[in-house]
Design an enzyme around this catalytic site. Sequence first.
Site, short mmCIF file in Angstrom:
data_model
loop_
_atom_site.label_atom_id
_atom_site.label_comp_id
_atom_site.label_asym_id
_atom_site.label_seq_id
_atom_site.Cartn_x
_atom_site.Cartn_y
_atom_site.Cartn_z
N LYS A 43 0.86 -1.18 0.00
CA LYS A 43 0.00 0.00 0.00
C LYS A 43 0.90 1.22 0.00
O LYS A 43 2.06 1.16 0.42
CB LYS A 43 -0.84 0.00 1.28
CG LYS A 43 -2.10 0.83 1.19
CD LYS A 43 -3.27 0.05 0.64
CE LYS A 43 -4.48 0.92 0.44
NZ LYS A 43 -5.62 0.18 -0.08
N VAL A 49 -26.09 2.34 -1.60
CA VAL A 49 -26.29 1.86 -2.98
C VAL A 49 -25.40 2.70 -3.91
O VAL A 49 -25.87 3.31 -4.87
CB VAL A 49 -27.78 1.87 -3.41
CG1 VAL A 49 -28.49 0.70 -2.79
CG2 VAL A 49 -28.47 3.18 -3.06
N ASN A 100 -21.44 2.49 -5.93
CA ASN A 100 -20.96 1.67 -7.05
C ASN A 100 -21.20 0.18 -6.82
O ASN A 100 -21.74 -0.52 -7.66
CB ASN A 100 -19.47 1.93 -7.28
CG ASN A 100 -19.24 3.30 -7.87
OD1 ASN A 100 -20.02 3.77 -8.69
ND2 ASN A 100 -18.20 3.98 -7.43
N VAL A 101 -20.78 -0.31 -5.66
CA VAL A 101 -20.92 -1.74 -5.37
C VAL A 101 -22.38 -2.07 -5.03
O VAL A 101 -22.96 -3.01 -5.59
CB VAL A 101 -19.99 -2.16 -4.20
CG1 VAL A 101 -20.23 -3.61 -3.81
CG2 VAL A 101 -18.53 -1.95 -4.58
P1 NAD Z 1 -19.32 4.45 -3.22
O1 NAD Z 1 -18.79 5.70 -2.63
O2 NAD Z 1 -19.63 4.39 -4.66
O3 NAD Z 1 -20.65 3.99 -2.44
C1 NAD Z 1 -20.86 4.17 -1.09
C2 NAD Z 1 -22.31 4.57 -0.91
O4 NAD Z 1 -22.58 4.63 0.49
C3 NAD Z 1 -22.61 5.95 -1.49
O5 NAD Z 1 -23.78 5.89 -2.31
C4 NAD Z 1 -22.83 6.82 -0.25
O6 NAD Z 1 -23.75 7.87 -0.47
C5 NAD Z 1 -23.35 5.79 0.74
N1 NAD Z 1 -23.22 6.18 2.14
C6 NAD Z 1 -22.30 7.00 2.71
N2 NAD Z 1 -22.55 7.12 4.03
C7 NAD Z 1 -23.63 6.36 4.29
C8 NAD Z 1 -24.38 6.06 5.47
N3 NAD Z 1 -24.07 6.62 6.64
N4 NAD Z 1 -25.43 5.21 5.38
C9 NAD Z 1 -25.75 4.67 4.19
N5 NAD Z 1 -25.12 4.92 3.04
C10 NAD Z 1 -24.06 5.75 3.09
O7 NAD Z 1 -18.26 3.32 -2.82
P2 NAD Z 1 -18.15 1.84 -3.41
O8 NAD Z 1 -17.09 1.82 -4.42
O9 NAD Z 1 -19.52 1.33 -3.74
O10 NAD Z 1 -17.60 1.07 -2.13
C11 NAD Z 1 -18.44 0.74 -1.06
C12 NAD Z 1 -17.64 0.00 0.00
O11 NAD Z 1 -17.06 -1.17 -0.57
C13 NAD Z 1 -16.47 0.80 0.58
O12 NAD Z 1 -16.28 0.42 1.93
C14 NAD Z 1 -15.29 0.32 -0.25
O13 NAD Z 1 -14.06 0.47 0.45
C15 NAD Z 1 -15.64 -1.14 -0.42
N6 NAD Z 1 -15.03 -1.77 -1.60
C16 NAD Z 1 -15.29 -1.31 -2.84
C17 NAD Z 1 -14.72 -1.94 -3.95
C18 NAD Z 1 -15.01 -1.48 -5.35
O14 NAD Z 1 -14.71 -2.23 -6.29
N7 NAD Z 1 -15.59 -0.33 -5.55
C19 NAD Z 1 -13.88 -3.05 -3.76
C20 NAD Z 1 -13.64 -3.51 -2.46
C21 NAD Z 1 -14.23 -2.87 -1.39
#
Ligand code: NAD
Length: 358
Positions: free
Chosen positions: A80, A181, A183-184
């Site tokens: 990292k 809701v 990206n993931v």
């Molecule tokens: P993202 O920012 O696209 O989505 C996160 C969502 O959570 C957003 O829509 C945001 O508005 C919402 N949010 C924020 N605070 C909140 C709360 N208090 N209550 C409810 N919703 C809330 O991020 P992502 O890429 O979807 O990642 C989501 C999680 O998955 C993160 O913890 C990230 O580290 C983990 N992750 C993502 C990936 C990836 O491929 N994107 C891979 C591994 C892990």
Amino acid sequence: MPVFSHAENYNHEQVVFCRKDEVGLKAIIAVHDTTLGPALGGCRFYDYASEADALRDVLRLSRGMTYKAACAGLNLGGGKAVIIGNPRTEKSEGLMRAFGQFVDSLGGRYITAEDSGTSVADMDFIRQETSHVCGVSKYAGGSGDPSPVTAWGVFHGIRAAADEKFGSPELEGRSVAVQGVGNVGMHLVRYLHEVGAKTVITDVDQERLEQCADEYGSEVVGLEGIYDAEVDVFAPCAMGAILNSNTIPRLKAKVVAGGANNQLDDIGVHGKMLQDRGIVYAPDYVINAGGLINVYAEIKHMPREKALRDAESIFHTLKRIFSLAKERGITEAQASNLVAEQRIRTIGTLQSFQRGGL
Ligand code: NAD
């Protein structure tokens, strides 16, 4: 701060301090373990309160990457990087390219990628200085947004946890509460909808909530209400540390399986608390490894279809972890660490044997 004893606590191989005053670069690259392959992990750009905080973060996160890659069956080690500063005001082409030169100086022992505070455009700058970077734009030969693959892995992880708890991996008619809701989470809701599962959702972003409810017929609840939802599965897909002493007693779900990182506030205490309540927990770094599987495919020049297929194997990895946890009377989080450590030990022996034979 006592750097060596700090790195020793986590067993790091190499920690590199990078500085170039002309572009304002102050960064730390941590190579935790390269037994299985080059250390891969994102580059976080963050305004740390202190240099000690930055060091702690990079050591902790790089160690986590070793475990994630090992459990996912990838030939990758854990690494990292952190860049210290405010990404909004201090980021520049020169700074990112200077960082790329430091990455290059490690000769492939460390491969960098996007993380919070850095973007695909930043990876493209780094790419101009080194080939040891992934998550570059499609135009520069990258694999694009990893979240559909992450969500696909989470979907199969939920199936594995449902099989463990309810005796069947089928999700038709099951209910899943998805926290976040983004990206993931949005892709996950789509996959769940496609197999006839019901979804209950929450998010701070009203627009995304409405879009998700409209497209997939999800029931919308408040930010706190998600913990009390009468569902089979709780899928955290937003932030970390949301499984804690306040929230765990409220859960009605019998399975916790979602994509967010670092879900347990305290791995020991809260992993046990879930177990004592009879809740099956899919360890976060195992179930959300699809993103890493996707960048691994990028490095190996394999197509997205292969990454999606490999992400499905999260089902079997989790089944193995659940069995081991039961067999040893330990939590799922402890069992996943054992699986990772065992793979590193075993493959490490093979590789040294191979080297000895050359
Ligand atoms: P993202 O920012 O696209 O989505 C996160 C969502 O959570 C957003 O829509 C945001 O508005 C919402 N949010 C924020 N605070 C909140 C709360 N208090 N209550 C409810 N919703 C809330 O991020 P992502 O890429 O979807 O990642 C989501 C999680 O998955 C993160 O913890 C990230 O580290 C983990 N992750 C993502 C990936 C990836 O491929 N994107 C891979 C591994 C892990």
